[in-house]
Design a protein around this motif. Sequence first.
Motif, PDB file in Angstrom:
ATOM      1  N   SER A 114       5.802  -1.216   4.509  1.00 37.95           N
ATOM      2  CA  SER A 114       6.425  -0.811   3.251  1.00 37.95           C
ATOM      3  C   SER A 114       5.360  -0.146   2.373  1.00 37.95           C
ATOM      4  N   PRO A 115       5.180   1.171   2.530  1.00 37.06           N
ATOM      5  CA  PRO A 115       4.107   1.864   1.807  1.00 37.06           C
ATOM      6  C   PRO A 115       4.364   1.920   0.305  1.00 37.06           C
ATOM      7  N   SER A 116       3.248   1.864  -0.440  1.00 32.09           N
ATOM      8  CA  SER A 116       3.338   1.883  -1.898  1.00 32.09           C
ATOM      9  C   SER A 116       3.257   3.282  -2.496  1.00 32.09           C
ATOM     10  N   ASP A 117       2.792   4.227  -1.716  1.00 39.09           N
ATOM     11  CA  ASP A 117       2.727   5.604  -2.232  1.00 39.09           C
ATOM     12  C   ASP A 117       2.661   6.580  -1.043  1.00 39.09           C
ATOM     13  N   PRO A 120       4.921   9.021  -7.020  1.00 41.18           N
ATOM     14  CA  PRO A 120       3.548   9.476  -7.284  1.00 41.18           C
ATOM     15  C   PRO A 120       2.523   8.776  -6.406  1.00 41.18           C
ATOM     16  N   VAL A 121       1.361   9.401  -6.284  1.00 41.87           N
ATOM     17  CA  VAL A 121       0.239   8.778  -5.587  1.00 41.87           C
ATOM     18  C   VAL A 121      -0.387   7.753  -6.524  1.00 41.87           C
ATOM     19  N   ILE A 122      -0.624   6.535  -6.041  1.00 43.65           N
ATOM     20  CA  ILE A 122      -1.255   5.525  -6.899  1.00 43.65           C
ATOM     21  C   ILE A 122      -2.715   5.293  -6.533  1.00 43.65           C
ATOM     22  N   HIS A 123      -3.079   5.661  -5.304  1.00 36.98           N
ATOM     23  CA  HIS A 123      -4.457   5.403  -4.886  1.00 36.98           C
ATOM     24  C   HIS A 123      -5.369   6.538  -5.339  1.00 36.98           C
ATOM     25  N   THR A 124      -6.495   6.174  -5.939  1.00 39.44           N
ATOM     26  CA  THR A 124      -7.447   7.204  -6.349  1.00 39.44           C
ATOM     27  C   THR A 124      -8.452   7.467  -5.229  1.00 39.44           C
ATOM     28  N   GLY A 134       5.741  -1.183  -1.612  1.00 36.20           N
ATOM     29  CA  GLY A 134       6.874  -0.288  -1.852  1.00 36.20           C
ATOM     30  C   GLY A 134       6.780   0.473  -3.168  1.00 36.20           C
ATOM     31  N   SER A 135       7.861   1.162  -3.500  1.00 35.16           N
ATOM     32  CA  SER A 135       7.847   2.118  -4.610  1.00 35.16           C
ATOM     33  C   SER A 135       7.740   1.445  -5.978  1.00 35.16           C
ATOM     34  N   VAL A 136       7.956   0.127  -6.040  1.00 29.78           N
ATOM     35  CA  VAL A 136       7.817  -0.587  -7.306  1.00 29.78           C
ATOM     36  C   VAL A 136       6.339  -0.615  -7.743  1.00 29.78           C
ATOM     37  N   SER A 137       5.470  -0.130  -6.873  1.00 29.65           N
ATOM     38  CA  SER A 137       4.035  -0.028  -7.188  1.00 29.65           C
ATOM     39  C   SER A 137       3.794   0.716  -8.505  1.00 29.65           C
ATOM     40  N   THR A 138       4.634   1.680  -8.815  1.00 34.87           N
ATOM     41  CA  THR A 138       4.426   2.448 -10.061  1.00 34.87           C
ATOM     42  C   THR A 138       4.570   1.543 -11.284  1.00 34.87           C
ATOM     43  N   GLU A 139       5.445   0.558 -11.176  1.00 34.71           N
ATOM     44  CA  GLU A 139       5.624  -0.393 -12.288  1.00 34.71           C
ATOM     45  C   GLU A 139       4.371  -1.260 -12.425  1.00 34.71           C
ATOM     46  N   VAL A 140       3.787  -1.634 -11.293  1.00 31.26           N
ATOM     47  CA  VAL A 140       2.558  -2.444 -11.319  1.00 31.26           C
ATOM     48  C   VAL A 140       1.447  -1.640 -11.982  1.00 31.26           C
ATOM     49  N   VAL A 154       0.213  -4.350  -0.264  1.00 30.46           N
ATOM     50  CA  VAL A 154       0.323  -4.982   1.059  1.00 30.46           C
ATOM     51  C   VAL A 154       1.351  -4.206   1.896  1.00 30.46           C
ATOM     52  N   PRO A 155       0.925  -3.051   2.442  1.00 35.24           N
ATOM     53  CA  PRO A 155       1.906  -2.225   3.154  1.00 35.24           C
ATOM     54  C   PRO A 155       2.397  -2.828   4.477  1.00 35.24           C
TER      55      PRO A 155
END
Lengths: 272, 303
Positions: B131-134, B162-166, B190-196, B212-213
């Motif tokens: 479950s990828p975050s970005d 959006p990309v979250i990893h720098t 998952g995509s809720v990463s943007t909220e985090v 945790v993908p």
Amino acid sequence: MADGYSVENCLSISNRVRRSILDLVHRTKSPHIGSSFSTVEILVALYFNRLNVSPDDPLNPERDRFILSKGHACSALYAVLAERGFLSKEDLELFAVDGGRLEQHPNMDLGRGIEVSTGSLGHGLSIGAGMALAAKVDKKKYGIYVLLSDGELNEGSVWEALMFAGHHRLSNLVAFVDFNKIQALGFTKDIIDLEPLDEKWRSFGWHAQTADGHDFEEIFAALNSLSTEKPNVVILHTIKGRGVSFMENKLLWHYRAPDDREYADALKELLK
Amino acid sequence: MRNSVIERITKEAGKKKDIFLITGDAGFGVLDNYKKSFPERFLNLGVAEQNMIGMASGLGLSGFKVFVYNIVPFVLYRCYEQVRNDICYQNVPVTLIGIGSGVTYSPQGVTHYSVEDIALARTLPNLVILSPSDPIEAVKCAEYAIKSKDPVYIRIAKSGEPVIHTGRVKDITRPVVLNEGEGVAVLFHGSVSTEVVSALKGVDRRPKAVSVPMLQPMDFSSLEKELKAIHTIITVEEHFVEGGLGSIIAEWIVSERLDYRLIKLGIKNEFIHKITNNAGMRSHYGISSEGIKGAIEKAYGNG
């Protein structure tokens, strides 16, 4: 190819296979002897007169594929695979016993000639269609053969596969219906009437034939008249429990394993 | 993320002649490039999911590396038994790409949500759950699936995340640290990463944030190393609060007798009747940035 087996040879192999099924089922108190007996001739016809498979080279990518979609008839499959040299005597002894090797529904074991894991009805034809498509894309010549039960045709997934194979004209796919007319709780005509069965398959784009599923001449004739344009089905009119008079056409033998006395009586009939 | 995954597979299909992509009449516009490039290795199976999965198994058993594209209910729910018997039981390397994770498709209704998919997929031995975050993780997940000899389920939302990893993401089989922090760790997927990410900007003390993908198999030993200086774990997911990442962590804590406090954020286990958009739904179930911020403050003892 294991061709050249005469009708006479096939009859004697079938008799040995029935005795082997009787032994397996009696010894392990397994169900589905009736469903296994109705499939004996088609399995013998395929394994001894049609399928390009060899126990010496079971993983050959060019081999024909056989899927027992009615996995509950596994004792017939195991008995035929043993006759054909895929399974050893020891394998059969390890059917449905503690620490055994063969379950009461087939588990994929290519080395032993078991192509696909089955047991839940309505899966085999889709898997076969996938294999048939793969063979077409790869421009391979091997064929895919799938044996279904009649009760299995209640499953919607079977008709999804029928539509798909018809639309894509998967002529390398050959289905057989073991039409013994009895499913788990009664006669198919009383539960979900399948007739007119061959017309149904035809209307889905299949080349449909019917045959007496216990008559090798008729089975061979059907196998010699397959379409090269469309997917094929041979509807086999069969008798549940075929071969043992007191089991024939009796729903009870979908479930019951013979006791010692019934075993002796059945064996006597098969040895006649 | 769906485009990142499909583009990666399309790129690979040029090199690997065994890749086959199938869909159950879904993916309008998403699959066109692949289809144009490899028409002989693409098929729309129509609206027939049981046959689609059985077929995928047959193709896989014949040597093809199969990718199945559909929305989650139609790669996992309608055809669960085919996934179980035809793919996982026989360990066929088929990848299920499920679109519309969580409540992405709000307010299309419960039929189109996937809030219990991880709970279901976790019951399937052999199945890898991603479950990828970005989009960066999504590409890595696609690469993992391309190489995998096991069946894989990739859970993604839609497109435009959006990309979250720098920095670079090296390995999605392990927890991916987004930023360091002390005492409290937020685990998410998952995509809720943007909220985090947005919650992290508004708090006084920044917790450690870990994506945790790979949810199955979970690399617990790497996770434990990452959580050394942590007393409270907050799990965040767009999934039922029971059955997903939160439950995985809870079971781990109990079975290993670990000393963490656990706060599980997710969607309440109920049939959803709320009508609102994705953001509204997250807010309603406490997984918007505000809800996550509140949980972080509580975890640090300010709440």
